[in-house]
Design a protein around this motif. Structure first.
Motif: not given
Length: 360
Positions: A301-308, A310-313
């Motif tokens: 879930d933390v990795a998924a938050l990191g990926t999300a 990046i997408a927002d930036i």
């Protein structure tokens, strides 16, 4: 900043026979001589290593159309101007200088060699034959901060920085803002070692931060030493400039990764085509100049938050430095609903609330 230990010319060859001037005047069969000056050794496995990966990619791409020379361990001082002039006098028509402190020396050399094209990494001063290029490193620091905010049990991370220049300050602040986005009470201790590349100092700084209770470590220095120091104590950490996971397979969380090769290839092609012009490039996730190495040693879930994140930036939804942002004294530096522009970012010399440390 860094004592120059040795200088080595690789592939310099004989002095070019073409007279100084635009590269288009050379015979078609002559390879374009491209020079690069590096602050540290190519074996630093960080900043300089990643620039040399780009050089190697350019050699592979252009083949015998180019001939490259690199000089490593060039201190940010008068010696750098001498190296730049030597490269120009040896017939190099395109020179990449890869550290902030070379800036004024690049301009001096460029004035003496108007027929040579200069590219300066992380600088902001340009001329007719001097261009600048940079990466929005702070975007990756924000992502790291988000991950640290989720993983830090103490709510306290440590940051090993190099110099109090804007690109380093941006990263410190972005990391703190990322942590605070998921843990408003999070804090960040930072140490500046006043050098870009000094493995013993880098490692000692990381150890000191861990001794003060930091349970996540990140860095804006050039060697894997902070990552290795953290790994030796079982502390999770982030790599810098390149994927450093081989130095901390069970503790590296990710690494901000600089992707210089496409820019180097484009600018070399511009010279070969006679289309080179002075300009400024500051790329981030959206341009492909910045990446994060795989997220490891963390929950899904933390990795998924990191990926999300990046997408927002990348999409522009998250601009990182959007208010309200307070400095260490509690003063409002960025008002609610506004975002810092590139000019303000380029001159950043203050720390956000929650950062423990001083710039001087």
């Amino acid at each position: 900043m860094l004592r120059r230990q040795f200088t080595r010319l690789i592939g310099a060859g004989a002095v070019a026979s073409a007279a100084p001037g635009l590269i288009g005047s050379a015979q078609a069969a002559d390879p374009l001589k491209v020079g690069l000056i590096y602050l540290g050794p190519v074996g630093d496995f960080g900043w300089t290593y990643q620039h040399d990966i780009a050089r190697q990619a350019a050699v592979k791409h252009f083949g015998d159309k180019i001939k490259t020379t690199f000089v490593e361990n060039v201190a940010e001082g008068p010696d750098s101007e001498k190296v730049l002039n030597d490269l120009a006098n040896q017939g190099h028509k395109l020179i990449f200088s890869t550290s902030f402190g070379y800036m004024n020396y690049v301009l001096n050399s460029a004035k003496k060699h108007p027929g040579v094209f200069y590219e300066h990494a992380t600088g902001y001063k340009r001329a007719a034959n001097v261009s600048t290029y940079n990466i929005r490193f702070y975007q990756a620091r924000y992502v790291q901060g988000v991950i640290a905010g989720k993983l830090s049990k103490a709510g306290l991370a440590g940051y090993v920085g190099s110099m109090a220049v804007p690109e380093v300050v941006q990263g410190i602040n972005a990391f703190m803002l990322g942590m605070q986005s998921v843990n408003p009470k999070a804090r960040l201790k930072m140490v500046l070692i006043n050098s870009w590349y000094d493995p013993p100092k880098e490692g000692d700084a990381a150890k000191a931060l861990i001794d003060q209770g930091c349970d996540i470590i990140t860095q804006h220095t050039d060697s894997p030493a902070p990552l290795q120091a953290a790994a030796a104590r079982g502390v999770k950490a982030f790599g810098q400039s390149t994927d450093m996971s081989k130095f901390a397979a069970t503790t590296q969380l990710s690494a901000s990764t600089d992707v210089w090769a496409p820019y180097y290839i484009k600018r070399i092609q511009d010279v070969l085509s006679g289309t080179w012009t002075s300009g400024d490039v500051w790329g981030g996730f959206d341009s492909g100049m910045l990446e994060m190495s795989p997220f490891t040693n963390m929950p899904d879930d933390v990795a998924a938050l990191g990926t999300a994140t990046i997408a927002d930036i990348k999409s522009g939804k998250n601009k990182v430095f959007t208010g309200p942002i307070l400095d260490q004294s509690g003063a409002v530096k960025v008002a609610a609903g506004t975002s810092m522009d590139d000019g303000a970012l380029s001159g950043m010399q203050w720390l956000v609330q929650g950062v423990d440390g001083k710039l001087s």
